[in-house]
Write an enzyme that holds these catalytic residues in place. Structure first.
Site, PDB file in Angstrom:
ATOM      1  N   PHE A  98      31.899  63.435  33.354  1.00  0.00           N
ATOM      2  CA  PHE A  98      31.417  64.772  33.691  1.00  0.00           C
ATOM      3  C   PHE A  98      29.899  64.886  33.697  1.00  0.00           C
ATOM      4  O   PHE A  98      29.345  65.770  34.336  1.00  0.00           O
ATOM      5  CB  PHE A  98      31.988  65.800  32.701  1.00  0.00           C
ATOM      6  CG  PHE A  98      31.322  65.793  31.338  1.00  0.00           C
ATOM      7  CD1 PHE A  98      30.132  66.465  31.119  1.00  0.00           C
ATOM      8  CD2 PHE A  98      31.882  65.105  30.268  1.00  0.00           C
ATOM      9  CE1 PHE A  98      29.516  66.467  29.865  1.00  0.00           C
ATOM     10  CE2 PHE A  98      31.274  65.090  29.023  1.00  0.00           C
ATOM     11  CZ  PHE A  98      30.083  65.784  28.826  1.00  0.00           C
ATOM     12  N   GLU A 135      27.663  59.022  18.411  1.00  0.00           N
ATOM     13  CA  GLU A 135      27.091  59.715  19.551  1.00  0.00           C
ATOM     14  C   GLU A 135      27.357  61.212  19.424  1.00  0.00           C
ATOM     15  O   GLU A 135      28.491  61.636  19.202  1.00  0.00           O
ATOM     16  CB  GLU A 135      27.693  59.172  20.847  1.00  0.00           C
ATOM     17  CG  GLU A 135      27.049  59.706  22.101  1.00  0.00           C
ATOM     18  CD  GLU A 135      27.539  58.980  23.350  1.00  0.00           C
ATOM     19  OE1 GLU A 135      26.711  58.706  24.230  1.00  0.00           O
ATOM     20  OE2 GLU A 135      28.750  58.685  23.424  1.00  0.00           O
ATOM     21  N   GLU A 160      37.742  65.795  35.798  1.00  0.00           N
ATOM     22  CA  GLU A 160      38.418  67.050  36.097  1.00  0.00           C
ATOM     23  C   GLU A 160      37.629  68.259  35.594  1.00  0.00           C
ATOM     24  O   GLU A 160      37.932  69.401  35.939  1.00  0.00           O
ATOM     25  CB  GLU A 160      39.820  67.062  35.480  1.00  0.00           C
ATOM     26  CG  GLU A 160      39.882  66.954  33.967  1.00  0.00           C
ATOM     27  CD  GLU A 160      39.889  65.524  33.459  1.00  0.00           C
ATOM     28  OE1 GLU A 160      40.390  65.296  32.343  1.00  0.00           O
ATOM     29  OE2 GLU A 160      39.373  64.624  34.168  1.00  0.00           O
ATOM     30  N   LYS A 197      38.083  58.725  41.340  1.00  0.00           N
ATOM     31  CA  LYS A 197      38.720  59.735  40.507  1.00  0.00           C
ATOM     32  C   LYS A 197      37.626  60.355  39.646  1.00  0.00           C
ATOM     33  O   LYS A 197      37.213  59.805  38.641  1.00  0.00           O
ATOM     34  CB  LYS A 197      39.805  59.106  39.626  1.00  0.00           C
ATOM     35  CG  LYS A 197      40.921  60.092  39.195  1.00  0.00           C
ATOM     36  CD  LYS A 197      40.454  61.305  38.412  1.00  0.00           C
ATOM     37  CE  LYS A 197      40.087  60.965  36.987  1.00  0.00           C
ATOM     38  NZ  LYS A 197      39.732  62.233  36.202  1.00  0.00           N
ATOM     39  N   CYS A 248      24.190  59.210  28.319  1.00  0.00           N
ATOM     40  CA  CYS A 248      24.394  57.971  27.562  1.00  0.00           C
ATOM     41  C   CYS A 248      23.064  57.270  27.297  1.00  0.00           C
ATOM     42  O   CYS A 248      23.022  56.324  26.513  1.00  0.00           O
ATOM     43  CB  CYS A 248      25.355  57.044  28.295  1.00  0.00           C
ATOM     44  SG  CYS A 248      24.749  56.432  29.878  1.00  0.00           S
TER      45      CYS A 248
END
Length: 491
Positions: free
Chosen positions: A156, A389, A183, A180, A288
């Site tokens: 995302f 994280e 979502e 893909k 990241c």
């Protein structure tokens, strides 16, 4: 073509074999994280949807692999220009469904466009090698060949950029490709594919399927999928890597991170402070490459901490389409709660709270998922906030005696994605370069983000596989070499 940038939007669609269709399964709302309002709906693809896409990809691949490489890159040249033309439209859509600022969205798309540019050079990058007289009267040649249908499962946090880490290289090398997307923010992916459709790829070569975990598993398990690329959290990256490998597929899985900045007493503190806060807080910290553990030499620790607090206070939290905003909304209310829980854990474990951003209010966006920069001081390497994280605008300052101790702290992490060093000492820079166990390393650069013609590094629990995203690694991932051995006895 003019992209529709104003929600609400129609339901998110799949793009299969050159046609748009609604995913077969039920799904979820797509929510603007700054307002809390549903702006679209995304259904999840069924096994039948997946099978239809893979079959179309395989059929298209059989012809595409025989197409000359010069012809294969022509749609990429057009795609590059179309992305340039629609960069602002795409950025606005990205802000509305993700929450980051408009400037950050444009920067993300610029990075994606750079990958399209690099992939246009595939005719040179695919060349493999030739050796005359490798043995008596024998010439040998390595010939790169595409493999079939590949898929990528993208996260995302960079829905416009990360698909372009993979897609251009896959199709330029002669493969078919299925995306893909996440979502949580799939709309910009659909808009990307509207542009891709205009670029003129053959039907079935580039396809889009929406869905959740079941869709991902169906792609990984499908016999006709040759390889899988993934970017996401470390636990999921490891699962994807193991499942794809068990199915005999090529796989590259980029996981999470816990990145460090080292600040030496010779550093330009004004510059280091600005880049430190930007690194930890830009894109709401949902990167990241965010450096959120700041390891500072003791001699300058107090001065540096004070400057960081002032710089963090100066950041404006708000709606991403407001030009005054520095930090936008977090992706979901659930994720915001998780970051708040991490802050509470830091307090419980004894970290000194230097700046608390939890009480921020954004007028007119009371239902948004907002957090202001939060700064901890005197953290310990064993604390949760120093090891796990956070993925939010939170940073911790950690004092050390010298660079050697700083490197020891950095290398103690289970992750190995990135680190940055601020110094004016070449000796310190060389020491960190040789001893830091990370895949991306910046010196006097707040974010160690490689250009598209270099691969995106990462090691330890930050990456599973051996060939990374971007650059030459993608050519190796998407092709295999046939060794052609030739002798002509009558010559």
């Amino acid at each position: 073509m003019l992209l529709d940038t104003s929600p609400p939007w129609d339901d998110v669609q799949n793009y299969i074999n050159g046609d748009w269709s609604t995913p077969s399964g039920s799904g979820q709302d797509v929510v603007n994280p700054a307002t809390g309002e549903a702006i679209s709906y995304v259904g999840f693809s069924s096994d039948d949807d997946i099978n239809t896409a893979v079959k179309a990809g395989q059929e298209a691949f059989n012809e595409w692999k025989e197409t000359s490489v010069e012809r294969r890159i022509q749609p990429l040249f057009k795609l590059k220009q179309l992305l340039e033309d629609h960069q602002n439209d795409l950025a606005e859509i990205l802000v509305r469904e993700h929450g980051k600022t408009f400037a950050e969205a444009k920067g993300e798309l610029r990075r994606g466009i750079e990958n399209v540019e690099v992939a246009c050079g595939i005719p040179s990058m695919m060349q493999a090698g030739h050796l005359p007289n490798a043995a008596p009267e024998i010439d040998e040649t390595a010939v790169r060949k595409p493999l079939g249908v590949f898929t990528a499962v993208t996260p995302f946090n960079f829905p416009g950029m990360i698909p372009l880490w993979f897609l251009p290289y896959a199709v330029a090398t002669g493969n078919a490709f299925i995306l893909k997307p996440s979502e949580q923010d799939p709309i910009v992916a659909q808009r990307l594919f509207e542009v891709i459709d205009e670029a003129g790829f053959p039907d079935g070569i580039v396809q889009l399927v929406n869905g959740s975990v079941d869709t991902v598993n169906a792609l990984i398990d499908h016999d006709e999928i040759q390889g899988v690329s993934f970017v996401g959290s470390t636990p999921v990256a490891k699962t994807v890597y193991e499942r794809a490998a068990a199915n005999g597929k090529r796989v590259q899985a980029q996981g999470g991170a816990k990145n460090h900045i080292i600040v030496t007493e010779s550093a330009d503190l004004d510059f280091a402070v600005k880049k430190t806060v930007s690194s930890a807080c830009a894109c709401g910290g949902e990167r990241c490459l965010a450096n959120d553990v700041i390891v500072v030499e003791e001699a300058i620790y107090d001065e540096f901490a004070n400057r960081v607090i002032e710089e963090a206070k100066a950041q404006t939290v708000g709606y991403g389409l407001d030009s005054k905003t520095d930090i936008g909304a977090l992706i979901t209310s659930e994720h915001e709660s998780r970051v708040r829980d991490m802050i509470a854990t830091g307090i419980d474990e004894g970290a000194e709270m230097l700046l608390d951003g939890r009480d921020v209010e954004v007028t007119g966006y009371e239902n948004g998922n907002f957090l202001a920069p939060t700064v901890f001081g005197d953290i310990d390497p064993e604390m949760t906030i120093a090891q796990e994280e956070i993925f939010g605008p939170v940073l911790g300052l950690l004092p050390v005696d010298n660079v050697d101790e700083a490197i020891e702290v950095l290398n103690r992490s289970d992750f190995g994605n990135a680190a940055s060093l601020f110094t004016e000492s070449g000796a310190d820079a060389r020491k960190v370069r040789h001893q830091a166990d990370v895949g991306n390393l910046g010196v006097n650069a707040g974010t160690a983000a490689p250009m598209a013609f270099f691969h995106f590094g990462g090691r330890n629990d930050s990456f599973f596989g051996d060939l990374h995203a971007q650059g030459e690694d993608m050519v190796h991932f998407y092709t295999d070499k046939t060794i052609y051995i030739e002798r002509w006895p009558s010559a």
